[in-house]
Structures are given as C-alpha cells and as structure tokens.
Design a protein around this motif. Structure first.
Motif, PDB file in Angstrom:
ATOM      1  N   ALA A 135      80.454 -77.295 -26.348  1.00 57.96           N
ATOM      2  CA  ALA A 135      80.888 -76.084 -27.034  1.00 57.96           C
ATOM      3  C   ALA A 135      82.407 -76.039 -27.029  1.00 57.96           C
ATOM      4  CB  ALA A 135      80.321 -74.832 -26.358  1.00 57.96           C
ATOM      5  N   GLY A 136      83.004 -75.572 -28.134  1.00 62.84           N
ATOM      6  CA  GLY A 136      84.452 -75.467 -28.245  1.00 62.84           C
ATOM      7  C   GLY A 136      84.878 -74.019 -28.386  1.00 62.84           C
ATOM      8  N   PHE A 137      86.169 -73.756 -28.123  1.00 62.53           N
ATOM      9  CA  PHE A 137      86.680 -72.386 -28.128  1.00 62.53           C
ATOM     10  C   PHE A 137      87.307 -71.972 -29.450  1.00 62.53           C
ATOM     11  CE2 PHE A 137      86.794 -73.566 -23.614  1.00 62.53           C
ATOM     12  CZ  PHE A 137      86.084 -72.513 -23.084  1.00 62.53           C
ATOM     13  N   GLY A 138      87.705 -72.882 -30.308  1.00 60.45           N
ATOM     14  CA  GLY A 138      88.475 -72.486 -31.472  1.00 60.45           C
ATOM     15  C   GLY A 138      89.837 -71.998 -31.008  1.00 60.45           C
ATOM     16  N   TYR A 139      90.323 -70.907 -31.620  1.00 58.80           N
ATOM     17  CA  TYR A 139      91.623 -70.365 -31.213  1.00 58.80           C
ATOM     18  C   TYR A 139      91.494 -69.020 -30.510  1.00 58.80           C
ATOM     19  CZ  TYR A 139      93.857 -74.050 -33.918  1.00 58.80           C
ATOM     20  OH  TYR A 139      94.272 -75.273 -34.377  1.00 58.80           O
ATOM     21  N   ASP A 140      90.280 -68.586 -30.248  1.00 59.57           N
ATOM     22  CA  ASP A 140      90.065 -67.309 -29.572  1.00 59.57           C
ATOM     23  C   ASP A 140      89.420 -67.532 -28.205  1.00 59.57           C
ATOM     24  OD1 ASP A 140      90.959 -65.114 -31.329  1.00 59.57           O
ATOM     25  OD2 ASP A 140      89.503 -65.960 -32.736  1.00 59.57           O
ATOM     26  N   PRO A 141      89.962 -66.924 -27.157  1.00 60.64           N
ATOM     27  CA  PRO A 141      89.393 -67.080 -25.817  1.00 60.64           C
ATOM     28  C   PRO A 141      88.164 -66.207 -25.625  1.00 60.64           C
ATOM     29  CG  PRO A 141      91.284 -65.624 -25.713  1.00 60.64           C
ATOM     30  CD  PRO A 141      91.169 -66.078 -27.151  1.00 60.64           C
ATOM     31  N   VAL A 142      87.044 -66.650 -26.179  1.00 59.64           N
ATOM     32  CA  VAL A 142      85.799 -65.889 -26.091  1.00 59.64           C
ATOM     33  C   VAL A 142      84.792 -66.689 -25.263  1.00 59.64           C
ATOM     34  CG1 VAL A 142      86.208 -64.780 -28.315  1.00 59.64           C
ATOM     35  CG2 VAL A 142      84.880 -66.897 -28.217  1.00 59.64           C
ATOM     36  N   PRO A 143      83.792 -66.036 -24.688  1.00 61.17           N
ATOM     37  CA  PRO A 143      82.774 -66.782 -23.931  1.00 61.17           C
ATOM     38  C   PRO A 143      82.055 -67.786 -24.830  1.00 61.17           C
ATOM     39  CG  PRO A 143      82.618 -64.437 -23.467  1.00 61.17           C
ATOM     40  CD  PRO A 143      83.558 -64.580 -24.626  1.00 61.17           C
ATOM     41  N   VAL A 144      81.836 -68.980 -24.311  1.00 64.35           N
ATOM     42  CA  VAL A 144      81.059 -69.989 -25.029  1.00 64.35           C
ATOM     43  C   VAL A 144      80.027 -70.580 -24.072  1.00 64.35           C
ATOM     44  CG1 VAL A 144      82.868 -70.562 -26.678  1.00 64.35           C
ATOM     45  CG2 VAL A 144      82.726 -71.820 -24.537  1.00 64.35           C
ATOM     46  N   SER A 145      78.927 -71.057 -24.647  1.00 67.22           N
ATOM     47  CA  SER A 145      77.829 -71.584 -23.842  1.00 67.22           C
ATOM     48  C   SER A 145      77.468 -72.988 -24.296  1.00 67.22           C
ATOM     49  CB  SER A 145      76.600 -70.676 -23.980  1.00 67.22           C
ATOM     50  OG  SER A 145      75.484 -71.216 -23.301  1.00 67.22           O
ATOM     51  N   ALA A 146      77.255 -73.872 -23.332  1.00 63.04           N
ATOM     52  CA  ALA A 146      76.767 -75.226 -23.594  1.00 63.04           C
ATOM     53  C   ALA A 146      75.563 -75.473 -22.698  1.00 63.04           C
ATOM     54  CB  ALA A 146      77.855 -76.260 -23.338  1.00 63.04           C
ATOM     55  N   VAL A 147      74.615 -76.282 -23.188  1.00 58.99           N
ATOM     56  CA  VAL A 147      73.342 -76.471 -22.481  1.00 58.99           C
ATOM     57  C   VAL A 147      72.968 -77.947 -22.423  1.00 58.99           C
ATOM     58  CG1 VAL A 147      70.892 -75.860 -22.415  1.00 58.99           C
ATOM     59  CG2 VAL A 147      72.558 -74.219 -23.305  1.00 58.99           C
ATOM     60  N   ALA A 148      72.545 -78.384 -21.249  1.00 56.53           N
ATOM     61  CA  ALA A 148      71.949 -79.709 -21.081  1.00 56.53           C
ATOM     62  C   ALA A 148      70.448 -79.534 -20.936  1.00 56.53           C
ATOM     63  CB  ALA A 148      72.521 -80.409 -19.858  1.00 56.53           C
ATOM     64  N   VAL A 149      69.677 -80.495 -21.490  1.00 60.72           N
ATOM     65  CA  VAL A 149      68.222 -80.374 -21.520  1.00 60.72           C
ATOM     66  C   VAL A 149      67.570 -81.601 -20.900  1.00 60.72           C
ATOM     67  CG1 VAL A 149      66.203 -80.035 -22.997  1.00 60.72           C
ATOM     68  CG2 VAL A 149      68.403 -79.025 -23.647  1.00 60.72           C
ATOM     69  N   ARG A 150      66.617 -81.363 -19.982  1.00 59.68           N
ATOM     70  CA  ARG A 150      65.727 -82.431 -19.542  1.00 59.68           C
ATOM     71  C   ARG A 150      64.399 -82.181 -20.256  1.00 59.68           C
ATOM     72  NH1 ARG A 150      62.264 -84.141 -15.151  1.00 59.68           N
ATOM     73  NH2 ARG A 150      61.328 -82.086 -15.301  1.00 59.68           N
ATOM     74  N   ARG A 151      64.159 -82.924 -21.325  1.00 57.35           N
ATOM     75  CA  ARG A 151      62.991 -82.695 -22.159  1.00 57.35           C
ATOM     76  C   ARG A 151      61.856 -83.627 -21.765  1.00 57.35           C
ATOM     77  NH1 ARG A 151      63.626 -84.205 -28.304  1.00 57.35           N
ATOM     78  NH2 ARG A 151      62.686 -86.166 -27.629  1.00 57.35           N
ATOM     79  N   LEU A 152      60.669 -83.062 -21.645  1.00 63.71           N
ATOM     80  CA  LEU A 152      59.500 -83.897 -21.394  1.00 63.71           C
ATOM     81  C   LEU A 152      59.265 -84.807 -22.588  1.00 63.71           C
ATOM     82  CD1 LEU A 152      56.767 -81.649 -19.746  1.00 63.71           C
ATOM     83  CD2 LEU A 152      58.107 -83.454 -18.707  1.00 63.71           C
TER      84      LEU A 152
END
Length: 445
Positions: A135-152
């Motif tokens: 996930a990237g921030f752009g030019y605004d310091p806003v909350p961002v979320s990134a997710v890792a997945v262990r998929r069956l």
C-alpha cells in the motif's frame, strides 16, 4: 438486620441503570436521525481509533527474537522505516490474513514512493506464494492498510502446520517523515471448507455493468476515523462533511452473491482564492472484510462539484480468490466492506478550513444473498459473514463499538425482563396463597 430489596425493585433499579448508561439509549447512535451519538470522530482530524483490547507488541528486526502473534488477535506497535518481524503459529486447514494499518500523524511528510508491505515467510526464509500485500501513501498522510495472505491451496508451499513469520516493511524517502508511526496488526483466520466442496477456479463471467445508484434524499451519517469505528451504511444516500486532509471510514455488509456499487461526491466549497486546484482532491478506497484494498479511485477538485464512482464489485464468491484480477480476488468473503473517503490536504490552500465541504455517498448493495459455502467451522466466529446483527447495524448506522454496546444493553434488558417476570410470578403465588388461606379460614371464629 438490613432488609433485602424486593425482586421487583431490583429489576426496576437494573432497568434504570441500563437506560442511564452511556450506551443505554443506543437508538441515539442511529445517525440516520441526523446526528451521531459521539462527537464528530474526525473533527480536527482526530487520530485513528485503535481496536479495543489491542495488545502492545514490539516487532524485531530478525526472526530470532520475533514476538508471537496469536491468530485471531489484534496488536499495536510502532513502525519506522525498515522492517519488523513477528512469529505466527499456523494450522494446516485454514486461510490466514495478516493486516497492517499504518497511521501517519497529521502533517507528516509522505510521497508517492512511500508505503508499507506485508508478507508471510517460512522458517527457511521463503515467501509464501502470491501472498504479499502493498500500500502507498500518495501525498496525504492518511492511514493505509496492506495484507499478507496464507491461502489454502493444494500442492503449494506454506500449507503445513507450524511456525511462520510475518514481515512488515515500511519504505520512506530520505526527505519523508522518518519517525516511528503507530501500526495496528490484525490476524484473521478463515476456516477451511468441507472435504471435496472447495471450488478451484474463478468465475469467467459476472455482471459488471455500472451500478444503478439511488437518488433519494440523503440521511446524515458521520464516518469514523478508521476500521474500528467505521460507520455502518446500507443501500441509500448518506450525508457527511469533510475538511482538507480528513479521511472518513464507513462499512457496508455485503453477503455471498451480492455486489456493491458506490459513489462519493463533494459539493462546492467556500473559497479563499479565486483559482485553486488539487489533483488528488477526492480519493475513495474500498477495502475487503480482511482490510485489503479492493479498488480505489481519485479525482481533482477545484472547489466546485466533483465526484467518483467505483465499478460494481464482483459478486462475492469463495472462488474469486483464484482469479488473476486483484479486484475480483478482493470479493472472496462475505462480511463488512470498508470505504475510506479522503479530501486532499492541498485543498486547504484554496478553501476555508473552518467550513467543511459537504460529502454525499450513494450506496447500492445489489443481488439476492446466495447460500454460503460449506465451511467446517463457523465463519461468523472468525469475524466474517453477514447475519442479522450486521444488517441491524447497517439499518441503525452503528459503529462496531456502538453495536457491541447495543447488544450488551439488550442482554441486560433481557435479565431485567426476566427478573421482573420472576417478581411478578412470585407476587401472584403469594396473593394466591393468601386467598386460599382466607377461604379456609372463613368458618373459623
């Protein structure tokens, strides 16, 4: 010797206590009435509200000392530029989602090259297949979320029971903010399906036309500061306000087989300059029930009417996880889908910050709910799925904390009602006994 209060009095006192508690009259939380029960969550750009009960943890730069994160837990840490590692103990019959929500402070300097990455690795140091989230921030310091997945997935790596590691990396340019920022880590577990019932290919065709969005009169609903206090919405037109640099969060329940269509519009602003424009004036991001980005869009804003419309999501289906399209993969689970709407900080250069800009959201959840896949365990226990509680929260416009208060109050009122019933039954028995004794005693001098 002190006297014990009658059961009816105890019941009345309990009822008064419940109704007088902060969450007692939880109907006030239904911001559809034109207000929110709590003060405006982001007035003055309030900080991201952390999850209640989140445990503090300190990630380490190497796997040797990495702290253990329990599956199903929520944790808080701080993250500077670089990487931090955490230990996981995973089973061999479920998919696991590790999300990291980074929360820059207001005014922090960020750039398009800045962001976060989350990945799951084995004890041998190999990355699990197709699991990395960025996930990237752009030019605004806003909350961002990134997710890792262990998929069956049959015959792939990372399927065995044992120890794994979650690696969270923050990148920041030399001229960007170098301070450690709060980060919220959440580990969610999706149980496996029953034997022989798991589809293995994504649908090739699905209805993807532009959403037919409602045009009814808007109802006021004040958004939250993040995933934990996002305001619930259903199909309809909703009204809020935004100031430059603010992000509001909302959540919408989307069941199996359903599609979500939405748009965000900002109206004319009170201008301080005759000419002004922000290329990323309005940004909209849609997140999945496990906090992964499904889709996003932004548009410029010059103080006049502007808006964005996201394409309808794919119908929510288990097999979407096997798609090569990231947006289709995001619609793999029924549950709360989160909407983050940001008014760019640059807008402050040509508008009155003291006068909020009106925001209108149009939401349409389309399609009949389909039968859920045959999971081996309860999906709702893992925090996914859509049931009566989710639909009621969307109808009343409740945040998760408010919905929890409402459920607690309903439980307390049930106890009160039971106590009142018991007191009434006891009173009837006593009166009946008196009448019987009176009849028997009528012939006695």
């Amino acid at each position: 010797m002190p006297r014990t209060a009658p059961a009816g009095a105890v019941a009345l006192a309990a009822a008064v206590a419940v109704l007088g508690s902060p969450g007692g009259a939880y109907g006030a939380h239904a911001a559809g009435a034109g207000y929110a029960a709590e003060p405006s969550p982001q007035a003055g750009a309030a900080a991201y509200r952390p999850a209640e009960g989140a445990r503090k943890v300190e990630g380490k730069p190497t796997t040797a000392d990495a702290p253990l994160l329990d599956v199903g837990g929520v944790y808080s840490d701080t993250l500077g530029p670089g990487e931090r590692l955490y230990r996981l103990g995973l089973d061999d019959n479920s998919s696991v989602y590790v999300s990291a929500v980074v929360q820059p402070p207001r005014g922090a300097k960020v750039g398009y090259g800045d962001g976060i990455e989350v990945e799951i690795i084995t004890t041998e140091g190999r990355r699990c297949q197709n699991n990395t989230g960025r996930a990237g921030f752009g030019y605004d310091p806003v909350p961002v979320s990134a997710v890792a997945v262990r998929r069956l997935e049959e015959d792939s790596e990372c399927q065995g029971r044992g120890t794994y590691f979650a690696r969270v990396t923050r990148t920041a340019a030399k001229d960007s903010d170098q301070r450690a920022w709060p980060v919220e880590l959440k580990i969610q577990r999706e149980p496996g399906l029953g034997t022989g019932s798991a589809p293995t290919t994504a649908p090739s065709v699905w209805p993807s036309a532009s959403p037919a969005l409602p045009g009814t009169d808007p109802v006021a609903r004040t958004g939250g500061t993040g995933f934990n206090d996002a305001r619930a919405l259903g199909s309809g037109v909703w009204r809020d306000d935004l100031r430059p640099g603010q992000t509001r969060y909302y959540r919408v329940p989307v069941d199996w087989g359903q599609q979500l269509g939405l748009s965000a519009e900002i109206a004319k602003a009170a201008m301080t300059k005759q000419y002004g424009s922000a290329s990323n004036g309005l940004s909209v991001a849609l997140y999945s029930p496990y906090r992964a980005l499904v889709d996003s869009k932004e548009t410029s804003y010059d103080g006049k009417q502007a808006g964005v419309t996201l394409p309808k999501t794919a119908p929510v289906a288990y097999e979407n996880r096997f798609s090569s399209d990231a947006e289709v993969r995001g619609a793999r689970l029924a549950g709360w889908y989160y909407l983050a709407v940001t008014l760019g900080g640059k807008v402050a250069e040509f508008t009155e910050d003291a006068t909020p800009v009106p925001l209108t959201l149009r939401v349409q959840v389309g399609g009949d709910a389909a039968k859920a896949p045959a999971y081996e365990e309860s999906l709702s226990a893992a925090g996914f799925g859509v049931g009566a509680d989710e639909r009621n929260a969307a109808r009343d416009g409740l945040t998760a904390p408010e919905a929890a208060d409402a459920a607690e109050n309903r439980s307390a009122m049930g106890v009160v009602a039971g106590a009142g019933f018991g007191a009434g039954a006891l009173l009837l028995l006593v009166l009946g006994g008196w009448m019987l004794l009176a009849r028997r005693g009528r012939g006695t001098p």
